[in-house]
Enzyme design. Sequence first.
Site, PDB file in Angstrom:
ATOM      1  N   GLN A  48     110.855  87.884  51.605  1.00 12.42           N
ATOM      2  CA  GLN A  48     110.430  89.261  51.864  1.00 12.42           C
ATOM      3  C   GLN A  48     111.606  90.226  51.973  1.00 12.42           C
ATOM      4  O   GLN A  48     111.475  91.413  51.680  1.00 12.42           O
ATOM      5  CB  GLN A  48     109.597  89.340  53.161  1.00 12.42           C
ATOM      6  CG  GLN A  48     108.232  88.708  53.056  1.00 12.42           C
ATOM      7  CD  GLN A  48     108.233  87.306  53.642  1.00 12.42           C
ATOM      8  OE1 GLN A  48     109.156  86.536  53.423  1.00 12.42           O
ATOM      9  NE2 GLN A  48     107.192  86.972  54.383  1.00 12.42           N
TER      10      GLN A  48
ATOM     11  N   ARG B 221     101.098  91.911  54.211  1.00 12.95           N
ATOM     12  CA  ARG B 221     101.672  91.264  55.379  1.00 12.95           C
ATOM     13  C   ARG B 221     102.391  92.316  56.217  1.00 12.95           C
ATOM     14  O   ARG B 221     102.500  93.470  55.832  1.00 12.95           O
ATOM     15  CB  ARG B 221     102.585  90.089  55.016  1.00 12.95           C
ATOM     16  CG  ARG B 221     103.186  90.036  53.657  1.00 12.95           C
ATOM     17  CD  ARG B 221     104.242  91.075  53.398  1.00 12.95           C
ATOM     18  NE  ARG B 221     105.272  91.055  54.442  1.00 12.95           N
ATOM     19  CZ  ARG B 221     105.976  92.107  54.793  1.00 12.95           C
ATOM     20  NH1 ARG B 221     105.795  93.273  54.191  1.00 12.95           N
ATOM     21  NH2 ARG B 221     106.889  92.042  55.731  1.00 12.95           N
ATOM     22  N   GLY B 222     102.851  91.896  57.383  1.00  8.15           N
ATOM     23  CA  GLY B 222     103.431  92.840  58.337  1.00  8.15           C
ATOM     24  C   GLY B 222     102.419  93.135  59.423  1.00  8.15           C
ATOM     25  O   GLY B 222     101.288  93.536  59.131  1.00  8.15           O
ATOM     26  N   ALA B 223     102.803  92.918  60.675  1.00  7.50           N
ATOM     27  CA  ALA B 223     101.844  93.003  61.781  1.00  7.50           C
ATOM     28  C   ALA B 223     101.062  94.325  61.825  1.00  7.50           C
ATOM     29  O   ALA B 223      99.830  94.318  61.909  1.00  7.50           O
ATOM     30  CB  ALA B 223     102.567  92.755  63.105  1.00  7.50           C
TER      31      ALA B 223
ATOM     32  N   LYS C  97     109.391  86.785  62.148  1.00  9.86           N
ATOM     33  CA  LYS C  97     109.555  85.889  61.010  1.00  9.86           C
ATOM     34  C   LYS C  97     110.576  84.794  61.297  1.00  9.86           C
ATOM     35  O   LYS C  97     111.633  85.064  61.858  1.00  9.86           O
ATOM     36  CB  LYS C  97     109.966  86.708  59.782  1.00  9.86           C
ATOM     37  CG  LYS C  97     110.199  85.885  58.531  1.00  9.86           C
ATOM     38  CD  LYS C  97     108.924  85.222  58.045  1.00  9.86           C
ATOM     39  CE  LYS C  97     109.190  84.374  56.809  1.00  9.86           C
ATOM     40  NZ  LYS C  97     107.992  83.650  56.376  1.00  9.86           N
TER      41      LYS C  97
ATOM     42  N   ASP D  18     106.023  90.470  65.510  1.00  7.15           N
ATOM     43  CA  ASP D  18     104.602  90.197  65.311  1.00  7.15           C
ATOM     44  C   ASP D  18     103.855  90.079  66.639  1.00  7.15           C
ATOM     45  O   ASP D  18     102.659  90.311  66.693  1.00  7.15           O
ATOM     46  CB  ASP D  18     104.422  88.919  64.492  1.00  7.15           C
ATOM     47  CG  ASP D  18     104.709  89.160  63.024  1.00  7.15           C
ATOM     48  OD1 ASP D  18     103.744  89.346  62.264  1.00  7.15           O
ATOM     49  OD2 ASP D  18     105.891  89.200  62.643  1.00  7.15           O
TER      50      ASP D  18
ATOM     51  N   ARG E 295      94.845  85.035  60.491  1.00 10.95           N
ATOM     52  CA  ARG E 295      96.221  84.654  60.847  1.00 10.95           C
ATOM     53  C   ARG E 295      96.345  84.705  62.367  1.00 10.95           C
ATOM     54  O   ARG E 295      95.800  85.616  63.000  1.00 10.95           O
ATOM     55  CB  ARG E 295      97.257  85.557  60.176  1.00 10.95           C
ATOM     56  CG  ARG E 295      97.288  85.421  58.662  1.00 10.95           C
ATOM     57  CD  ARG E 295      98.499  86.098  58.049  1.00 10.95           C
ATOM     58  NE  ARG E 295      99.723  85.350  58.316  1.00 10.95           N
ATOM     59  CZ  ARG E 295     100.941  85.793  57.976  1.00 10.95           C
ATOM     60  NH1 ARG E 295     101.074  86.963  57.367  1.00 10.95           N
ATOM     61  NH2 ARG E 295     102.016  85.069  58.241  1.00 10.95           N
TER      62      ARG E 295
END
Length: 342
Positions: free
Chosen positions: A192, A44-46, A244, A233, A85
């Site tokens: 997270q 995860r993480g843009a 988030k 994001d 996503r």
Amino acid sequence: MKHFEFENDKLIVLDQRKLPFEKEYFVCSTYQDVYIAIKDMIIRGAPLIGIVAAYGVVLGFREIIEKNLESNKIYEIIKYLASSRPTAVNLFWALERMKKLFEDARNFSQNQIYSVLLDEARKIEDEDKSINKKIGEHGNTLIKEGANILTHCNAGALATGGYGTALGVIREAHFTGKNIHVYVDETRPYLQGARLTAFELSEDGIPNTVICDNMAGYLMKLGKIDCVIVGADRIALNGDTANKIGTYSLSVLAKHHGIPFYIAAPISTIDFNIKSGLKIPIEERSEEEIRFFNGKKIVPDESKVFNPAFDVTPAENITAIITEKGVVFPPFEENISKLKEK
């Protein structure tokens, strides 16, 4: 910390759902595996989502060669990966870059196309590492000696090609001897912050304290927070920023207490095609992420669950946006447009 690697026509990624207590790797042999890795938040993480998606295109084209399919099958693969996503714009930015490269090379042999695509994916990865370092350097100019910094979610090495965006700024401040301390929101429902950000900071010897998400306002009132730094994001042209879930609340609290609120993100996270955050799609994830904690049900079956993964912080709550090209201050629309020109 090596959290992903492409070797022998396989993408091997660290399963971030298991950290910090288990270190397991998920092997992506196909582009469908990459879809799962993104969709199920194995990674995860843009910025990292964009990098991994680029390698997904490479794996997809390898399958085209092995199954003797038409090269144009790549468009179907890219569309499939794009559906993993909806909010992080880096996903679509990276896929569009791979698509354009394919179109420029479509008259080459399939093996040549594969090599070109692989080189481009590696280039996206290497660029991201360099970009993160520059974000850290620019952001460090905003950090005071002895600052207490609040961050939310994980915008560190694990969310990027390496070093991090928000944590890149924090790392740079620490490594230049500014004697900082970091307050880490646990960040529900996937934790997270508690699992990943605290892990990264502790690995680097950066003093940190984990807090529950609903404690931030009290710490601000006590004068224990000097600034807030988070990742992003997707950033709209006017500066509205999706990050988030819980980020918007922090921005309101910071504004009320007169605390600087910074966004740290690469220019690839800016969506120059949308004017405001009203156009940013917000992913709603499975109810199970909230209904269950550590495999145990904690919510009554009769209760409904709402689980948006992101919220949008309005530009008027943001002090500045830290990019690899420098720090962007209001008026955001005018100054973000200048970034596009660069």
